[in-house]
Design a protein around this motif. Sequence first.
Motif, short mmCIF file in Angstrom:
data_model
loop_
_atom_site.label_atom_id
_atom_site.label_comp_id
_atom_site.label_asym_id
_atom_site.label_seq_id
_atom_site.Cartn_x
_atom_site.Cartn_y
_atom_site.Cartn_z
N SER A 244 9.51 2.97 -4.13
CA SER A 244 11.30 3.17 -3.36
C SER A 244 10.50 4.42 -2.33
N ALA A 245 9.58 4.95 -2.16
CA ALA A 245 9.23 5.67 -1.47
C ALA A 245 8.88 5.01 0.51
N LEU A 246 8.95 3.55 0.31
CA LEU A 246 8.66 2.61 0.68
C LEU A 246 9.72 2.73 1.78
N PRO A 247 9.48 2.50 3.68
CA PRO A 247 10.41 2.45 4.47
C PRO A 247 11.14 1.97 4.62
N HIS B 33 12.51 0.37 6.89
CA HIS B 33 12.64 0.02 9.22
C HIS B 33 11.17 0.17 8.85
N LEU B 34 10.50 -0.25 10.63
CA LEU B 34 9.63 -0.24 11.07
C LEU B 34 9.57 1.30 11.46
N THR B 35 10.48 2.28 12.02
CA THR B 35 10.58 3.05 12.43
C THR B 35 10.27 4.47 11.58
N GLY B 36 10.65 3.80 10.40
CA GLY B 36 10.64 5.19 9.21
C GLY B 36 8.75 5.25 9.11
N LEU B 37 7.78 4.30 9.33
CA LEU B 37 6.49 4.69 8.99
C LEU B 37 6.28 6.51 9.41
N GLN B 38 5.61 6.70 9.15
CA GLN B 38 4.93 7.97 9.59
C GLN B 38 4.13 8.22 9.79
N HIS C 79 1.03 -1.12 0.17
CA HIS C 79 -0.34 0.08 0.31
C HIS C 79 1.07 1.37 -0.26
N PRO C 80 1.58 1.79 -1.23
CA PRO C 80 2.13 2.60 -1.22
C PRO C 80 1.56 3.97 -0.85
N TYR C 81 1.29 4.50 -0.70
CA TYR C 81 0.42 5.52 -0.26
C TYR C 81 0.88 7.02 0.61
N ASP C 82 0.91 7.93 1.13
CA ASP C 82 1.56 8.80 1.52
C ASP C 82 0.47 9.17 3.08
N GLY C 83 0.57 9.91 3.35
CA GLY C 83 0.29 10.07 4.85
C GLY C 83 -1.08 11.73 3.86
N GLU C 84 -0.99 11.75 3.02
CA GLU C 84 -1.96 12.99 1.56
C GLU C 84 -2.58 12.16 0.95
N GLY C 85 -2.77 10.66 0.75
CA GLY C 85 -3.55 9.09 0.27
C GLY C 85 -3.26 9.68 -0.78
N LEU C 86 -1.47 10.13 -1.53
CA LEU C 86 -1.60 9.96 -2.28
C LEU C 86 -0.31 9.02 -3.07
N ARG C 87 -1.06 8.00 -3.99
CA ARG C 87 0.10 6.80 -5.01
C ARG C 87 1.67 7.49 -4.30
#
Length: 206
Positions: A121-124, A126-131, A109-117
């Motif tokens: 490569s934008a996937l973190p 590590h778990l600590t990289g989750l936004q 599910h490669p969608y950011d905090g604004e709901g944009l795909r």
Amino acid sequence: MTRAKPQLVKARLNKLLPTQITVGMAEVALKRERWASLGKKARATALSDHWFPSIIGPEGQHYIVDHHHFGLALHQEGVKTVSLMILKDLSWLEPLHFWHVMDHHQWVHPYDGEGLRRDFSALPKHLTGLQDDPYRSLAGELRSAGGYAKDVTPFSEFLWADFFRSRIAPASLQKNFSKALAQAMKLASSQQARYLPGWTGVVPPG
């Protein structure tokens, strides 16, 4: 013909790769509180009974396809090792084909905090990289409050989060979460939300 039993393995939590970009940090905090309230024996039981569904990807790396909130909470609480259930071994695929297969099966599910795909490569890494996505926190809290039913649809909470993203202002969500939750509860029972997984069309008694 007997079906092969799912493969269960142990893995280092800090080596697991996420398949989404965001989580609801409020939900992570709640899971940390619940974990902190458990005794040593209860924690050991919880870990032995819980497994993270995962895919083996290129270079033998483990990608978890669910339970990101719990995984991040456990990492923040100092847990080192968890159990994985291997759904598929795709380690033999080239990265491009690997991500096409992951996308096809809705395992990413490669969608950011604004709901944009975004690009894979934008996937973190590590778990600590989750936004943080506050709307994902809202969707999670709403489900816990009975605003909609738990559903097997992959990333169903994110579909609800996107529904609220265009209907509840970010400022309202940040300023008064309880008020935003009440607004979300009304929206969740409306006909506008009938396409969403777990929709009941009923406002829970409160």
